[in-house]
Design an enzyme around this catalytic site. Structure first.
Site, mmCIF file in Angstrom:
data_model
loop_
_atom_site.group_PDB
_atom_site.id
_atom_site.type_symbol
_atom_site.label_atom_id
_atom_site.label_comp_id
_atom_site.label_asym_id
_atom_site.label_seq_id
_atom_site.Cartn_x
_atom_site.Cartn_y
_atom_site.Cartn_z
ATOM 1 N N ARG A 111 1.126 -1.152 -0.060
ATOM 2 C CA ARG A 111 0.186 0.151 -0.303
ATOM 3 C C ARG A 111 0.765 1.601 -0.289
ATOM 4 O O ARG A 111 0.585 1.945 -0.702
ATOM 5 C CB ARG A 111 -0.881 0.143 1.193
ATOM 6 N N ILE A 135 -7.303 8.813 -0.642
ATOM 7 C CA ILE A 135 -6.465 7.135 -1.165
ATOM 8 C C ILE A 135 -7.304 6.751 -0.004
ATOM 9 O O ILE A 135 -7.761 7.538 0.953
ATOM 10 C CB ILE A 135 -5.306 6.579 -0.880
ATOM 11 N N SER A 136 -8.196 5.458 0.037
ATOM 12 C CA SER A 136 -9.111 5.586 1.051
ATOM 13 C C SER A 136 -8.648 4.536 2.186
ATOM 14 O O SER A 136 -7.708 4.940 2.026
ATOM 15 C CB SER A 136 -10.905 4.498 0.115
ATOM 16 N N CYS A 137 -9.562 5.087 3.100
ATOM 17 C CA CYS A 137 -8.621 4.031 4.862
ATOM 18 C C CYS A 137 -8.372 2.289 4.168
ATOM 19 O O CYS A 137 -9.148 2.478 3.809
ATOM 20 C CB CYS A 137 -9.878 4.217 5.975
ATOM 21 N N TYR A 176 -11.402 -1.469 1.932
ATOM 22 C CA TYR A 176 -11.217 -2.343 0.518
ATOM 23 C C TYR A 176 -12.163 -3.526 0.847
ATOM 24 O O TYR A 176 -12.886 -3.612 0.041
ATOM 25 C CB TYR A 176 -10.372 -2.275 -0.010
#
Ligand SMILES: C[S@@+](CC[C@H](N)C(=O)[O-])C[C@H]1O[C@@H](n2cnc3c(N)ncnc32)[C@H](O)[C@@H]1O
Length: 230
Positions: free
Chosen positions: A50, A77-79, A83
């Site tokens: 990541r 970018i999401s936490c 996901y």
């Protein structure tokens, strides 16, 4: 509406090893908190580096539960928990034809590529040219070359590779864009943050023969969808 507090940019000091340790700890945390359940998603989250998808000055925050800014307009970018939050209800698995609307950093795309495997297909559409270039370089650097990357309005989908088993919209929609519903397979699923009464609900749609079944997963907070259906 309550927002996110973005940490200040700073020169990274964490080593590759420290970040790798944080990745393993994050995966354990996601399992403990019930976000992460399926083995292919667990494996993908351990495999994809990541930190390689995070802008340099935010790299030390890679595994913090906060969205981080990306090059481009209103892109993040999401936490980390987002996901499995999206991919578990979607049932993302081997061999799926997957369409992502909102490429962002390319991290979620790389995860999807790992999950669907060589039998599957990954297409991702990004509307912002700066964000698109950032993600394309990240994916190239990380060795993900078998993904169809499209610069354009993801609200229109990508009919060239339709129909899809799974569609993931990573920006908040006023309503689900009709072209995306049209591009779902029968039995396929779509997940998206949807504006409803001033809040965003993460909704899961499943396409049946003659109707769309809908479920609300939880409340979320995402950047707005742009383009024709934004
Ligand atoms: C929360 S970010 C995506 C995060 C991404 N999943 C990741 O792993 O980094 C949402 C993205 O959707 C993009 N976006 C917004 N509207 C769009 C549209 N109509 N078509 C394609 N991308 C769009 C934004 O530019 C932004 O990059």
């Amino acid at each position: 509406m309550i927002g996110w507090i973005v940490p200040p940019p700073r020169e990274p000091v964490k080593s590759r090893d420290e970040l790798e340790r944080e990745r393993r700890q994050k995966v354990e945390w996601l399992i403990r908190h019930g976000y992460l359940r399926s083995e292919p998603i667990r494996k993908a989250m351990l495999t994809v580096v990541r930190e390689d998808f995070i802008p340099f000055l935010y790299r030390d925050y890679t595994y913090d539960e906060v969205p981080l800014p990306l090059p481009g307009e209103q892109a993040t970018i999401s936490c980390p928990h987002s996901y499995p939050l999206f991919y578990e209800p979607l049932g993302l698995g081997k061999g799926h034809r997957f369409l992502e609307v909102g490429l962002g950093s390319g991290y979620g795309t790389a995860l999807a590529r790992e999950i669907v495997g060589p039998e599957g297909l990954v297409v991702s559409v990004e509307i912002d040219p700066l964000t698109f270039a950032f993600a394309r370089d990240n994916l190239e650097w990380a060795g993900y070359r078998d993904i169809i990357l499209v610069l354009g309005d993801g609200g229109l989908g990508y009919p060239e590779s339709a129909p899809y088993d799974s569609i993931c919209i990573t920006a908040a929609c006023p309503s689900i864009p009709p072209p995306l519903i049209a591009q779902m397979k029968e039995g396929g699923r779509l997940i998206a943050p949807l504006w409803e009464n001033g809040i965003q609900n993460l909704v899961l749609l499943e396409k049946e023969k003659d109707r769309i079944r809908r479920k609300t997963v939880c409340q979320v907070l995402y950047v707005p969808l742009r383009g024709r259906y934004g």
